[in-house]
Design a protein around this motif. Structure first.
Motif, mmCIF file in Angstrom:
data_model
loop_
_atom_site.group_PDB
_atom_site.id
_atom_site.type_symbol
_atom_site.label_atom_id
_atom_site.label_comp_id
_atom_site.label_asym_id
_atom_site.label_seq_id
_atom_site.Cartn_x
_atom_site.Cartn_y
_atom_site.Cartn_z
ATOM 1 N N ASN A 43 -2.590 8.586 1.840
ATOM 2 C CA ASN A 43 -2.943 7.170 1.964
ATOM 3 C C ASN A 43 -3.966 6.735 0.916
ATOM 4 O O ASN A 43 -5.051 6.251 1.245
ATOM 5 C CB ASN A 43 -3.481 6.878 3.373
ATOM 6 N N PRO A 44 -3.665 6.858 -0.383
ATOM 7 C CA PRO A 44 -4.612 6.449 -1.425
ATOM 8 C C PRO A 44 -4.772 4.933 -1.485
ATOM 9 O O PRO A 44 -3.873 4.185 -1.091
ATOM 10 C CB PRO A 44 -3.963 6.975 -2.707
ATOM 11 N N PRO A 77 3.883 6.325 -3.072
ATOM 12 C CA PRO A 77 3.528 7.650 -3.572
ATOM 13 C C PRO A 77 4.201 8.741 -2.750
ATOM 14 O O PRO A 77 4.501 8.537 -1.568
ATOM 15 C CB PRO A 77 2.002 7.687 -3.396
ATOM 16 N N PRO A 78 4.466 9.889 -3.363
ATOM 17 C CA PRO A 78 5.026 11.001 -2.596
ATOM 18 C C PRO A 78 4.079 11.391 -1.471
ATOM 19 O O PRO A 78 2.862 11.280 -1.604
ATOM 20 C CB PRO A 78 5.140 12.126 -3.637
ATOM 21 N N LYS A 79 4.633 11.825 -0.361
ATOM 22 C CA LYS A 79 3.797 12.312 0.734
ATOM 23 C C LYS A 79 3.078 13.585 0.284
ATOM 24 O O LYS A 79 3.572 14.310 -0.587
ATOM 25 C CB LYS A 79 4.645 12.591 1.971
ATOM 26 N N PRO A 80 1.891 13.858 0.858
ATOM 27 C CA PRO A 80 1.127 15.035 0.414
ATOM 28 C C PRO A 80 1.930 16.335 0.416
ATOM 29 O O PRO A 80 1.825 17.126 -0.519
ATOM 30 C CB PRO A 80 -0.026 15.085 1.426
ATOM 31 N N ASP A 81 2.769 16.542 1.456
ATOM 32 C CA ASP A 81 3.532 17.792 1.490
ATOM 33 C C ASP A 81 4.592 17.830 0.394
ATOM 34 O O ASP A 81 4.890 18.888 -0.180
ATOM 35 C CB ASP A 81 4.156 18.011 2.869
ATOM 36 N N VAL A 106 -5.964 7.121 -6.521
ATOM 37 C CA VAL A 106 -7.365 6.739 -6.405
ATOM 38 C C VAL A 106 -7.663 6.391 -4.960
ATOM 39 O O VAL A 106 -6.915 5.620 -4.331
ATOM 40 C CB VAL A 106 -7.707 5.534 -7.304
ATOM 41 N N LYS A 107 -8.735 6.955 -4.426
ATOM 42 C CA LYS A 107 -9.138 6.701 -3.046
ATOM 43 C C LYS A 107 -10.584 6.244 -3.037
ATOM 44 O O LYS A 107 -11.471 6.983 -3.479
ATOM 45 C CB LYS A 107 -8.969 7.964 -2.209
ATOM 46 N N LEU A 108 -10.816 5.022 -2.550
ATOM 47 C CA LEU A 108 -12.153 4.453 -2.501
ATOM 48 C C LEU A 108 -12.700 4.535 -1.086
ATOM 49 O O LEU A 108 -11.982 4.274 -0.111
ATOM 50 C CB LEU A 108 -12.129 2.999 -2.976
ATOM 51 N N ASP A 109 -13.979 4.879 -0.968
ATOM 52 C CA ASP A 109 -14.588 5.056 0.345
ATOM 53 C C ASP A 109 -14.988 3.737 0.984
ATOM 54 O O ASP A 109 -15.090 3.631 2.202
ATOM 55 C CB ASP A 109 -15.817 5.966 0.238
ATOM 56 N N SER A 110 -15.254 2.716 0.177
ATOM 57 C CA SER A 110 -15.659 1.407 0.682
ATOM 58 C C SER A 110 -14.433 0.622 1.142
ATOM 59 O O SER A 110 -13.448 0.502 0.406
ATOM 60 C CB SER A 110 -16.395 0.622 -0.413
ATOM 61 N N LEU A 111 -14.485 0.060 2.356
ATOM 62 C CA LEU A 111 -13.357 -0.698 2.895
ATOM 63 C C LEU A 111 -13.062 -1.923 2.035
ATOM 64 O O LEU A 111 -11.908 -2.233 1.739
ATOM 65 C CB LEU A 111 -13.651 -1.119 4.341
ATOM 66 N N GLY A 112 -14.126 -2.630 1.610
ATOM 67 C CA GLY A 112 -13.925 -3.817 0.786
ATOM 68 C C GLY A 112 -13.284 -3.483 -0.550
ATOM 69 O O GLY A 112 -12.352 -4.158 -0.993
ATOM 70 N N ALA A 131 2.368 -1.590 -10.222
ATOM 71 C CA ALA A 131 1.629 -0.547 -9.517
ATOM 72 C C ALA A 131 2.144 -0.407 -8.103
ATOM 73 O O ALA A 131 2.760 -1.304 -7.537
ATOM 74 C CB ALA A 131 0.140 -0.871 -9.490
ATOM 75 N N THR A 132 1.845 0.720 -7.500
ATOM 76 C CA THR A 132 2.120 0.945 -6.105
ATOM 77 C C THR A 132 0.830 0.762 -5.347
ATOM 78 O O THR A 132 -0.150 1.430 -5.624
ATOM 79 C CB THR A 132 2.643 2.375 -5.872
ATOM 80 N N ALA A 133 0.795 -0.148 -4.417
ATOM 81 C CA ALA A 133 -0.380 -0.341 -3.585
ATOM 82 C C ALA A 133 0.073 -0.994 -2.290
ATOM 83 O O ALA A 133 1.103 -1.642 -2.232
ATOM 84 C CB ALA A 133 -1.415 -1.213 -4.292
ATOM 85 N N THR A 134 -0.692 -0.796 -1.231
ATOM 86 C CA THR A 134 -0.347 -1.386 0.044
ATOM 87 C C THR A 134 -1.326 -2.488 0.358
ATOM 88 O O THR A 134 -2.430 -2.548 -0.167
ATOM 89 C CB THR A 134 -0.365 -0.324 1.145
ATOM 90 N N GLY A 135 -0.931 -3.408 1.251
ATOM 91 C CA GLY A 135 -1.794 -4.526 1.588
ATOM 92 C C GLY A 135 -1.480 -5.713 0.705
ATOM 93 O O GLY A 135 -1.095 -5.570 -0.449
ATOM 94 N N ASP A 136 -1.621 -6.935 1.239
ATOM 95 C CA ASP A 136 -1.247 -8.118 0.483
ATOM 96 C C ASP A 136 -2.399 -9.078 0.270
ATOM 97 O O ASP A 136 -2.271 -10.035 -0.489
ATOM 98 C CB ASP A 136 -0.092 -8.830 1.213
ATOM 99 N N PHE A 137 -3.536 -8.839 0.908
ATOM 100 C CA PHE A 137 -4.715 -9.683 0.740
ATOM 101 C C PHE A 137 -4.354 -11.156 0.872
ATOM 102 O O PHE A 137 -4.529 -11.956 -0.016
ATOM 103 C CB PHE A 137 -5.396 -9.411 -0.597
#
Length: 314
Positions: free
Chosen positions: A104-105, A75-79, A224-230, A54-60
């Motif tokens: 920034n999903p 992911p491709p940039k929005p434009d 996928v974009k989640l509103d909760s920071l956690g 998968a493509t995801a950012t952050g390493d926890f």
């Protein structure tokens, strides 16, 4: 196609019997419009192949490296994404939705490409009316999801475990379908409801061999974009695990679609019985599903029995 702007069955034994009837049949009889025929098994969808990372950012805190889920691509940039879409046929609201989710999903994944033997019209029906397949899964006892159509291009679903969502089909043609989903999870694994949005881009191509058999190749991009920071942190860190599940579900769904197509070819009576019994699916969708079953069967007979005359549509 131009730009696109119930209760569970009370008798589980009856549903199981209908599923078994679909899996078996008798010898075909080309003289009959609806013969019993040997049909391929329509059962729980097949096992998925090897998943792509998968493509995801952050390493926890380095957990990703411990899990050995390498990043595939960004992911491709929005434009860039919008440049690949028919924005001239989308409303301003739809364009803004796509751009906002793609920016920034929490999780992005391009699922493993799937190829399935399926008639184009049947494929488009199942893609645009996913509650038809959910209805079959419900009847066969392999899902607890409840779904219903809210409007011609929007349906709602509830998995019974805290997840609810509404999915809009923003655009659809032979080769491209754009969906936007808004959902909420309020189950036992979170103290507060988690809200999120999703953008799903399905691209399809069709290939016809010398015998007239059609194969559909599909690719699916998921944002996928989640509103909760956690929840956002967890999605970014465990993107590989989440993505593997998504790959599996996509492969299962594609495989099941091919089984529905084959059963419609060879055992339309069994398929029609199951369609009639899908209590959670609205009558209009069931009627259209039955029509697609018979169209597939007529085409199959016309190819299998060249001397047989194709009946006019009713």
């Amino acid at each position: 196609m131009p730009t696109l702007d119930g209760d569970r069955s009370a008798n589980a034994q009856t549903a199981a019997a209908q599923a078994n009837r679909l899996r078996s049949g008798s010898n075909s009889n080309p003289a009959s419009l609806r013969p019993q025929a040997n049909s391929p098994q329509v059962a729980k969808p097949r096992q998925a192949g090897n998943a792509e990372p998968a493509t995801a950012t952050g390493d926890f805190f380095g957990l990703r490296s411990l899990l050995k889920r390498p990043v595939n691509s960004t992911p491709p940039k929005p434009d860039q994404l919008l440049a690949s879409l028919p924005t001239d046929r989308l409303t301003k609201t739809a364009t803004n939705q796509i751009s906002e989710i793609a920016r920034n999903p929490s999780l992005y994944r391009r699922l493993k490409t799937q190829t399935v033997n399926c008639d184009e019209e049947m494929f488009l029906f199942l893609v645009r009316k996913p509650e038809a397949m959910i209805g079959l899964w419900d009847l066969m006892g392999i899902t607890n999801v409840r779904s219903h159509r809210v409007s011609p291009f929007k349906f709602a679903a509830n998995d019974g475990s805290g997840t609810r969502c509404e999915v809009d089909l923003l655009y659809g043609d032979r080769h491209l379908h754009l969906y936007v989903a808004n959902g909420i999870y309020d189950g036992q694994y979170t103290q507060k409801p988690v809200r999120g949005r999703g953008l799903f881009i399905l691209r399809s191509k069709y290939h016809t061999d010398a015998k007239g058999n059609v194969a559909v190749t599909g690719t699916l991009q998921c944002y996928v974009k989640l509103d909760s920071l956690g929840a956002d942190l967890l999605a970014r860190s465990f993107g590989g695990l989440i993505g593997k599940s998504a790959d599996h579900n996509f492969a299962e769904t594609a495989g099941f679609m091919g089984q529905v197509y084959q059963a419609s070819q060879r055992n339309p009576d069994g398929m029609l019985e199951m369609v009639d019994a899908m209590s959670q699916v609205d009558p209009t969708t069931r009627t259209e599903f039955a029509r697609q079953v018979m169209l597939v069967h007529r085409k199959h007979l016309a190819v299998a029995q060249p001397h047989w005359t194709l009946p006019a549509r009713r």
